[in-house]
Design a protein around this motif. Structure first.
Motif, short mmCIF file in Angstrom:
data_model
loop_
_atom_site.label_atom_id
_atom_site.label_comp_id
_atom_site.label_asym_id
_atom_site.label_seq_id
_atom_site.Cartn_x
_atom_site.Cartn_y
_atom_site.Cartn_z
N UNK A 146 46.23 -21.83 -45.15
CA UNK A 146 45.89 -22.13 -44.40
C UNK A 146 44.44 -22.73 -43.40
N UNK A 147 44.27 -22.96 -42.70
CA UNK A 147 42.59 -23.50 -41.83
C UNK A 147 41.75 -21.92 -41.85
N UNK A 148 40.35 -22.44 -42.16
CA UNK A 148 39.57 -21.34 -42.16
C UNK A 148 38.27 -21.99 -41.39
N UNK A 149 38.01 -21.52 -39.87
CA UNK A 149 37.23 -22.14 -39.38
C UNK A 149 35.78 -21.22 -40.08
N UNK A 150 34.24 -21.98 -39.88
CA UNK A 150 33.37 -21.03 -40.25
C UNK A 150 33.47 -20.26 -38.86
N UNK A 151 33.07 -20.86 -37.71
CA UNK A 151 33.16 -20.32 -36.17
C UNK A 151 34.10 -18.89 -36.48
N UNK A 152 35.14 -19.11 -36.50
CA UNK A 152 35.85 -18.30 -36.30
C UNK A 152 35.68 -17.07 -37.88
N UNK A 153 35.25 -17.62 -38.38
CA UNK A 153 34.76 -16.56 -39.25
C UNK A 153 33.70 -15.75 -39.54
N UNK A 154 32.35 -16.62 -38.54
CA UNK A 154 31.68 -15.77 -37.58
C UNK A 154 31.59 -14.77 -37.02
N UNK A 155 32.65 -15.61 -36.13
CA UNK A 155 32.87 -14.68 -35.18
C UNK A 155 33.71 -12.95 -35.27
N UNK A 156 34.51 -13.33 -36.36
CA UNK A 156 35.48 -12.21 -36.88
C UNK A 156 34.39 -11.22 -37.49
N UNK B 137 25.32 -18.62 -41.15
CA UNK B 137 24.78 -18.61 -43.02
C UNK B 137 25.75 -17.82 -43.61
N UNK B 138 25.48 -16.86 -43.57
CA UNK B 138 26.17 -16.13 -45.04
C UNK B 138 27.97 -16.48 -44.68
N UNK B 139 28.25 -17.38 -43.84
CA UNK B 139 30.00 -17.35 -43.87
C UNK B 139 29.95 -19.21 -45.10
N UNK B 140 29.42 -20.07 -44.58
CA UNK B 140 29.15 -20.96 -45.83
C UNK B 140 28.07 -20.28 -47.24
N UNK B 141 27.84 -19.30 -47.23
CA UNK B 141 27.34 -18.97 -48.78
C UNK B 141 29.28 -18.14 -49.44
N UNK B 142 29.49 -17.31 -48.62
CA UNK B 142 30.98 -17.51 -48.80
C UNK B 142 31.97 -18.22 -49.60
N UNK B 143 32.21 -19.29 -48.49
CA UNK B 143 33.24 -19.96 -48.44
C UNK B 143 32.66 -20.90 -49.83
N UNK B 144 31.38 -21.02 -50.34
CA UNK B 144 30.58 -21.72 -51.58
C UNK B 144 31.74 -20.90 -52.80
N UNK B 145 31.49 -19.47 -52.59
CA UNK B 145 31.76 -18.63 -53.48
C UNK B 145 33.18 -18.68 -53.77
#
Length: 241
Positions: free
Chosen positions: A30-40, A46-54
């Motif tokens: 499944x594709x995960x968009x940074x913008x969508x995750x930030x909205x959800x 910034x925390x979304x990018x940190x989460x994705x790196x983890x």
């Protein structure tokens, strides 16, 4: 056995996304968009990018610079390699747990097997998958080797995600899997582990075969669905002239 460190906002986002992937709420590939995750999550990127790196470190997502991040989508070869590595580590952990704490580990294994049986009766496959993970956790909690635990933690998330997303698609499951778990729990409870290695080897090998077959079927169904959507989109009442 471990989850992302709690505290930072990024870690909290990572934990939520991790749970959704492992529980099968977010599909493999499944594709995960940074913008969508930030909205959800109502946070900045910034925390979304940190989460994705983890999550990338845990092997649950693949980061792409010019396209959306995707949930890991293993090949049959990757599944085989993961299962091979899993057996090497898990057999040693189980053997150590049996040598050091057979009664305590056996009691916990039997309790989890009872939970698994109840999940089967209730047709609760998500609950069964979670119980399955708890069963194998027992080996590592009683093995007394922190390095084996670290090796297990490295691939834990991927194994759990495959278990949830693919095990229920395998014919004959979870009943065959349940029989293996019951047999292993009985070995610990009865203090007889002569066949532990071969039982665990057969269990993980069949898991590998089931996952590969389920992955193939899932992708074929997905391809058929995309083809059907395309045909409907391109259908017209008039022939092309």
């Amino acid at each position: 056995m471990k989850k992302p460190h709690e505290g930072s906002l990024g870690s909290k986002v990572a934990s939520r996304v991790r749970d959704a992937i492992i529980h099968g709420d977010i599909a493999l590939g499944e594709s995960l968009s940074e913008d969508l995750l930030a909205e959800v999550f109502s946070v900045s990127r910034t925390p979304v990018r940190e989460a994705l790196r983890q999550l990338e470190v845990q092997g649950l997502v693949e980061l792409h610079t010019k396209s959306a991040t995707k949930v890991f989508d293993p090949t049959p070869e990757q599944i085989s390699e993961l299962c091979e590595a899993r057996f090497v580590v898990e057999h040693r952990a189980a053997a150590l747990a049996f040598a050091k704490s057979p009664a305590e580990a056996g009691a916990e294994l039997s309790a989890v097997v009872d939970d698994m049986e109840q999940c089967i009766k209730n047709d609760d496959m998500q609950g069964y998958g979670e119980a399955d993970s708890r069963f194998h956790d027992v080996f590592y909690r009683y093995c007394g080797n922190r390095y084996l635990v670290s090796m297990y933690d490295l691939n834990l998330a991927q194994v759990a995600a495959l278990r949830t997303n693919l095990a229920s698609l395998s014919p004959g499951e979870p009943h065959r899997s349940f029989a293996d778990h019951r047999l292993i729990a009985d070995m610990f409870s009865e203090g007889q582990a002569d066949e532990l290695e071969e039982t665990l080897r057969a269990h993980i090998h069949r898991t590998e075969e089931n996952y590969v077959a389920a992955l193939k079927g899932m992708r074929e169904n997905s391809e058929e669905s995309r083809l059907s959507v395309l045909k409907r989109a391109l259908r017209t009442d008039r022939p092309i002239r």
